[in-house]
Design a protein around this motif. Structure first.
Motif, mmCIF file in Angstrom:
data_model
loop_
_atom_site.group_PDB
_atom_site.id
_atom_site.type_symbol
_atom_site.label_atom_id
_atom_site.label_comp_id
_atom_site.label_asym_id
_atom_site.label_seq_id
_atom_site.Cartn_x
_atom_site.Cartn_y
_atom_site.Cartn_z
ATOM 1 N N LYS A 212 0.833 -1.195 0.000
ATOM 2 C CA LYS A 212 0.000 0.000 0.000
ATOM 3 C C LYS A 212 0.875 1.255 0.000
ATOM 4 O O LYS A 212 1.777 1.378 0.827
ATOM 5 C CB LYS A 212 -0.902 0.030 1.241
ATOM 6 N N PHE A 213 0.610 2.162 -0.909
ATOM 7 C CA PHE A 213 1.323 3.436 -0.968
ATOM 8 C C PHE A 213 0.566 4.472 -0.133
ATOM 9 O O PHE A 213 -0.661 4.567 -0.207
ATOM 10 C CB PHE A 213 1.444 3.916 -2.404
ATOM 11 N N VAL A 214 1.321 5.223 0.651
ATOM 12 C CA VAL A 214 0.716 6.243 1.506
ATOM 13 C C VAL A 214 1.316 7.604 1.143
ATOM 14 O O VAL A 214 2.531 7.794 1.232
ATOM 15 C CB VAL A 214 0.964 5.946 3.003
ATOM 16 N N VAL A 223 -3.767 7.523 3.983
ATOM 17 C CA VAL A 223 -3.353 7.664 5.384
ATOM 18 C C VAL A 223 -4.349 6.958 6.294
ATOM 19 O O VAL A 223 -3.971 6.267 7.249
ATOM 20 C CB VAL A 223 -3.236 9.150 5.772
ATOM 21 N N GLU A 224 -5.626 7.111 5.989
ATOM 22 C CA GLU A 224 -6.658 6.479 6.808
ATOM 23 C C GLU A 224 -6.577 4.961 6.721
ATOM 24 O O GLU A 224 -6.824 4.260 7.709
ATOM 25 C CB GLU A 224 -8.048 6.971 6.375
ATOM 26 N N VAL A 225 -6.235 4.450 5.545
ATOM 27 C CA VAL A 225 -6.065 3.003 5.392
ATOM 28 C C VAL A 225 -4.946 2.509 6.306
ATOM 29 O O VAL A 225 -5.076 1.482 6.980
ATOM 30 C CB VAL A 225 -5.764 2.636 3.923
ATOM 31 N N PHE A 239 5.828 8.499 10.425
ATOM 32 C CA PHE A 239 4.727 7.973 9.624
ATOM 33 C C PHE A 239 3.428 8.730 9.903
ATOM 34 O O PHE A 239 2.338 8.217 9.645
ATOM 35 C CB PHE A 239 4.547 6.476 9.903
ATOM 36 N N GLY A 240 3.557 9.924 10.454
ATOM 37 C CA GLY A 240 2.401 10.767 10.682
ATOM 38 C C GLY A 240 1.648 10.487 11.964
ATOM 39 O O GLY A 240 0.582 11.070 12.191
ATOM 40 N N GLY A 241 2.191 9.612 12.829
ATOM 41 C CA GLY A 241 1.528 9.300 14.082
ATOM 42 C C GLY A 241 2.043 10.144 15.230
ATOM 43 O O GLY A 241 2.770 11.122 15.044
ATOM 44 N N GLN A 242 1.684 9.748 16.436
ATOM 45 C CA GLN A 242 2.073 10.480 17.625
ATOM 46 C C GLN A 242 3.138 9.756 18.444
ATOM 47 O O GLN A 242 3.550 10.231 19.494
ATOM 48 C CB GLN A 242 0.839 10.728 18.503
ATOM 49 N N GLY A 243 3.566 8.606 17.970
ATOM 50 C CA GLY A 243 4.569 7.834 18.693
ATOM 51 C C GLY A 243 5.947 8.472 18.606
ATOM 52 O O GLY A 243 6.305 9.074 17.591
#
Length: 307
Positions: A212-214, A223-225, A239-243
């Motif tokens: 899957k390409f994001v 991104v939602e996938v 990867f756009g998260g909060q971690g």
């Protein structure tokens, strides 16, 4: 005049547990008597993965599994230990994350822009080691892992050679079938598209569908996938998260050395001396910890990282 339409749901092993069990038993009989690591490797779950990979065709699954058993017998992936490949991991180009995806699967983070070596053979050995480690750390009942691929720093100059990409795809598909659940390629540059046009032909249809390409700026749906698979609190900021996940080679080395002993125990190997690397126990905080010493030539002594 009219024929009753066949009920494919009862003919397809994918939807029939009884047929699946029969196919697994048929494959077991076709493979025959096993011993040593091959016997340990060939669990019912293993037979199932090879059957799924070959659409429940027993003959094709048999051929595929036999080729894997031959490969494992010569390559001995279960005997690779961290000090032999630690130098490949110094930049964190591939490592197992300290979190799982929403399904409880192990997560491998790949950062191709952090390539730090030239040896094709050592790069593959490092990858195989981490695939084995990801499998080792799967929770009971879970058979698959997820990939997160970060293209930060990637360019055509530090690109993985086509030969390495082909061998990587071959090993993953042929010797770790149905181990990959999904691979997210996060924000690859446009120049990657030319490389992908070549690489995608190495992938079988089942593997291709898992890639899957994001594109966080151009395609919010992609991104939602990805976020359907990962808790936003765990997903790294890259990867756009909060971690807040930062690769620490010393800490990761410490974890891998401990896992080497778990690997030896699982496969019935001598934990005191793994593939030429001697392990000794030291006392740390009233507990026992494994430390590697005297690594084989070409490896990296990471005993300091474990202290």
């Amino acid at each position: 005049m009219f024929r009753r339409k066949a009920n494919n749901a009862h003919q397809d092993p994918e939807n029939d547990p009884q047929q699946q069990e029969a196919k697994i038993n048929e494959l077991k009989a076709a493979i025959g008597t096993l011993s040593g690591p091959s016997l340990k490797y060939c669990s019912d779950a293993c037979f199932r993965r090879y059957l799924v990979a070959r659409n429940w065709n027993v003959e094709k699954a048999k051929k595929m599994l036999q080729e894997t058993l031959e490969w494992r017998s010569s390559y001995k992936p279960e005997e690779i230990c961290w000090p032999q490949v630690a130098h490949e991991g110094e930049t964190g180009k591939i490592y197992r994350a300290n979190f799982r995806d929403r399904q409880g699967r192990s997560v491998l983070i790949l950062r191709p822009g952090m390539q730090n070596t030239k040896s094709f053979e050592n790069q593959i050995r490092h990858l195989v080691y981490l695939l084995e480690n990801a499998v080792l750390n799967l929770p009971e009942g879970q058979e698959q892992m997820s990939f997160l691929i970060d293209f930060t720093g990637w360019s055509i100059t530090n690109n993985v050679p086509i030969k390495t990409a082909h061998e990587t795809a071959s090993i993953l598909q042929n010797h770790y079938p149905e181990r990959l659940a999904v691979a997210f390629l996060y924000n690859p540059p446009r120049i990657f598209e030319a490389f992908w046009k070549v690489v995608k032909y190495f992938l079988d249809p089942r593997t291709f569908q898992k890639v899957k390409f994001v594109y966080p700026k151009k395609n919010k749906e992609s991104v939602e996938v990805m976020r359907l698979h990962f808790d936003d609190q765990n997903l790294p900021a890259d990867f756009g998260g909060q971690g807040d996940l930062q690769y620490d080679h010393a800490e990761f080395s410490k974890m891998m050395i401990q896992d080497d002993v778990k690997t030896a125990s699982f496969w019935g190997l001598d934990a005191a001396k793994l593939n030429g690397v001697e392990y000794q126990q030291i006392v740390v905080d009233d507990g026992l910890e494994q430390v590697a010493s005297n690594p084989t030539p070409g490896g990296s002594d990471v005993s300091d990282a474990a202290n």
